[in-house]
Scaffold this active site. Structure first.
Site, PDB file in Angstrom:
ATOM      1  CB  SER A 103      -0.957  -0.053   1.202  1.00 31.59           C
ATOM      2  OG  SER A 103      -2.011   0.855   1.058  1.00 31.59           O
ATOM      3  CG  HIS A 255      -5.559  -2.725   0.400  1.00 29.19           C
ATOM      4  ND1 HIS A 255      -4.937  -2.284  -0.755  1.00 29.19           N
ATOM      5  CD2 HIS A 255      -4.969  -2.049   1.429  1.00 29.19           C
ATOM      6  CE1 HIS A 255      -4.027  -1.372  -0.440  1.00 29.19           C
ATOM      7  NE2 HIS A 255      -4.024  -1.219   0.869  1.00 29.19           N
TER       8      HIS A 255
END
Length: 276
Positions: A103, A255
């Protein structure tokens, strides 16, 4: 068998940075782990033992997250975070480096590859932050208001750790007390919210395509098919902009790949490192 680990704080670039170093006597290669926004080295706790079977591992708590200091003077830009990691690596004298960023940590990795391309043999980007713009000027101006950090704290409290985990995980059954408490712990003191206010102010935006096009380092991109934070089309665009990259999309994943699919991620990393 308990894993050998050296932990500590190192003053680098005007801030104390927390690190965890996992040695491997049979490997000269070191994998540098950089976590995402609102996270810490905790997010890699399942991936580290797998990587450490084959490589040395250095996991860094990017300021102001985790156990790293929260400073009123430090500049929390991606460029400065990248320079801080570079200086930490130089301090330890590490060579033969692979950078792994998840991320926001992926954007820090990309900044390192841009600033010092000779430092990395290769890189792995897990659902990497890409193409986000700089904070809007009204928000930057508002961040200078007294006690703005309390608004940041209120905003995070409204969503809550469990809700954030539900948004980042495809498989909600993985969420347990250990996970919730691990992500909550760094946010129990107000200093983190003051630092987050500075991060809002300093964030310069993700690297543009024209800069990404000049990064030649071999990169493996791994994405979750159901990533809500950074959808797969972001990974596809990043794969096009990086001239020496490949993209793997993991089915039934969100994610938080280090939480959700550590074994699959490790398998793809090992294959990538064996040929690159």
């Amino acid at each position: 068998m308990k894993q050998a680990v050296l932990t500590g704080h190192q003053p680098i670039n005007d801030i104390n940075v927390y690190y965890e170093f996992y040695p491997n006597k049979t490997s000269a290669k070191t994998v540098i782990l950089l976590h995402g926004f609102l996270s810490s080295s905790f997010t890699f706790r399942h991936l580290i033992p797998l990587l450490n079977q084959d490589y040395q591992v250095l996991s860094v708590d990017l300021p102001p997250f985790g156990k790293s200091d929260k400073s009123h003077r430090y500049e929390y830009s991606y460029k400065n975070l990248a320079q801080t990691v570079i200086k930490l690596i130089e301090f330890f004298g590490l060579k033969k480096l692979t950078f792994l960023g998840h991320s926001m940590g992926g954007q820090v990795v990309l900044n390192i590859l841009h600033l010092m391309p000779e430092l990395a043999d290769n890189a792995i980007l897990l659902c990497s932050s890409s193409y986000l713009k700089k904070s809007r000027m009204p928000l930057i101006i508002t961040s200078y208001l007294p006690f703005f950090h309390l608004f940041v704290k209120f905003w995070l409290a409204r969503t809550g750790v469990k809700k954030n985990l539900q948004d980042t995980l495809y498989n909600h059954s993985l969420i347990n007390d250990e996970m919730i408490n691990g992500y909550l712990q760094p946010f129990l003191q107000d200093e983190i919210f003051v630092a987050l206010t500075r991060m809002i102010r300093h964030r310069e935006g993700d690297l543009p395509s024209k800069v990404l096009n000049n990064i030649k380092t071999p990169c493996l991109l791994i994405w979750g098919e159901h990533d809500k934070s950074l959808p797969v089309h972001i990974g596809e665009r990043l794969n096009r902009d990086l001239v020496n990259s490949e993209l793997i999309v993991l089915k039934e994943s969100g994610h938080a790949l280090p939480e959700e699919r550590p074994r699959e991620v490790y398998k793809h990393i090992k294959s990538f490192l064996e040929v690159s």
